[in-house]
Design a protein around this motif. Structure first.
Motif, PDB file in Angstrom:
ATOM      1  N   UNK A  51       0.739  -1.303   0.051  1.00 29.92           N
ATOM      2  CA  UNK A  51       0.012   0.096  -0.020  1.00 29.92           C
ATOM      3  C   UNK A  51       0.863   1.209   0.009  1.00 29.92           C
ATOM      4  N   UNK A  52       1.867   1.119   0.656  1.00 30.87           N
ATOM      5  CA  UNK A  52       2.935   2.434   0.830  1.00 30.87           C
ATOM      6  C   UNK A  52       3.488   2.662  -0.698  1.00 30.87           C
ATOM      7  N   UNK A  53       3.616   1.609  -1.323  1.00 28.17           N
ATOM      8  CA  UNK A  53       4.375   1.766  -2.735  1.00 28.17           C
ATOM      9  C   UNK A  53       3.238   2.503  -3.581  1.00 28.17           C
ATOM     10  N   UNK A  54       1.977   2.170  -3.390  1.00 31.02           N
ATOM     11  CA  UNK A  54       0.875   2.658  -4.172  1.00 31.02           C
ATOM     12  C   UNK A  54       0.917   4.123  -4.119  1.00 31.02           C
ATOM     13  N   UNK A  55       1.293   4.564  -2.795  1.00 32.07           N
ATOM     14  CA  UNK A  55       1.084   6.137  -2.508  1.00 32.07           C
ATOM     15  C   UNK A  55       2.377   6.686  -2.883  1.00 32.07           C
ATOM     16  N   UNK A  56       3.493   6.053  -2.414  1.00 32.01           N
ATOM     17  CA  UNK A  56       4.995   6.636  -2.393  1.00 32.01           C
ATOM     18  C   UNK A  56       5.270   6.889  -3.980  1.00 32.01           C
ATOM     19  N   UNK A  61       3.947  10.476  -7.004  1.00 28.26           N
ATOM     20  CA  UNK A  61       4.830  10.753  -8.498  1.00 28.26           C
ATOM     21  C   UNK A  61       3.965  11.101  -9.849  1.00 28.26           C
ATOM     22  N   UNK A  62       2.379  10.995  -9.301  1.00 24.69           N
ATOM     23  CA  UNK A  62       1.829  11.420 -10.632  1.00 24.69           C
ATOM     24  C   UNK A  62       1.384  10.099 -11.431  1.00 24.69           C
ATOM     25  N   UNK A  69       0.583  -2.441 -12.469  1.00 32.28           N
ATOM     26  CA  UNK A  69       1.244  -2.447 -11.034  1.00 32.28           C
ATOM     27  C   UNK A  69       2.524  -2.586 -11.524  1.00 32.28           C
ATOM     28  N   UNK A  70       2.891  -3.606 -12.428  1.00 29.76           N
ATOM     29  CA  UNK A  70       4.487  -3.796 -12.864  1.00 29.76           C
ATOM     30  C   UNK A  70       5.202  -2.643 -12.790  1.00 29.76           C
ATOM     31  N   UNK A  71       4.901  -1.348 -12.972  1.00 31.07           N
ATOM     32  CA  UNK A  71       5.627  -0.148 -13.208  1.00 31.07           C
ATOM     33  C   UNK A  71       5.895   0.236 -11.996  1.00 31.07           C
ATOM     34  N   UNK A  72       5.436  -0.099 -10.521  1.00 33.87           N
ATOM     35  CA  UNK A  72       5.817   0.230  -9.622  1.00 33.87           C
ATOM     36  C   UNK A  72       6.231  -0.729  -8.455  1.00 33.87           C
ATOM     37  N   UNK A  73       5.708  -1.977  -8.768  1.00 34.98           N
ATOM     38  CA  UNK A  73       6.158  -3.102  -7.722  1.00 34.98           C
ATOM     39  C   UNK A  73       7.554  -3.239  -7.651  1.00 34.98           C
ATOM     40  N   UNK A  74       7.963  -3.496  -6.568  1.00 36.99           N
ATOM     41  CA  UNK A  74       9.253  -3.833  -6.293  1.00 36.99           C
ATOM     42  C   UNK A  74       9.694  -5.348  -6.960  1.00 36.99           C
TER      43      UNK A  74
END
Length: 138
Positions: A51-56, A61-62, A69-74
């Motif tokens: 959930x933190x990834x979704x926000x931060x 970052x817009x 989701x693959x764009x920001x998942x670890x």
């Protein structure tokens, strides 16, 4: 006898595909009251998203809600196997400062192990164990 990951892991973790939208992932987290999901490509674990990834990494970052989701998942997350020794896994989680690890067998997610799971089992009188066992906030 040594304790293993399979004794404490949460089984049947929710797995999302790298192409699922951030909106769909956020809705899944809300519906299931979880803070992390395993990310896979064609069923093979490739990452984890919180959930933190979704926000931060997302909102702040817009990145739009329709982004995959693959764009920001670890990516390439630390993973463990069900038969791994808990002492070793706890040491690795500490060293790498991770709160959750997918439990993987044959490339597929079979569980997830969190510091909350560890606290409940290994330190039941701790504040983290109390929080982890508390019913969700409504």
């Amino acid at each position: 006898m040594a304790r293993t990951v399979s004794e404490l892991m949460t089984t049947h973790p929710t797995v999302v595909e790298v192409t699922d939208t951030l909106r769909a992932v956020a809705e899944t987290m809300a519906t299931q009251d979880v803070g992390a999901l395993v990310v896979a490509e064609d069923g093979v674990v490739t990452g984890i998203v919180t959930d933190r990834d979704l926000v931060v990494r997302g909102l702040a970052t817009g990145i739009g809600l329709d982004a995959p989701v693959g764009q920001l998942a670890t990516g390439d997350p630390l993973t463990v196997a069900p038969d791994d020794d808990l002492v070793d896994v706890v040491r690795i989680m500490r060293e790498q400062a991770v709160r959750r690890v997918p439990v993987v067998e044959g490339g597929q997610a079979v569980g997830i192990l969190s510091i909350g799971d560890l606290a409940v089992a290994l330190d039941p009188d701790s504040a983290l164990a109390d929080i982890s066992e508390a019913p969700p906030n409504d």
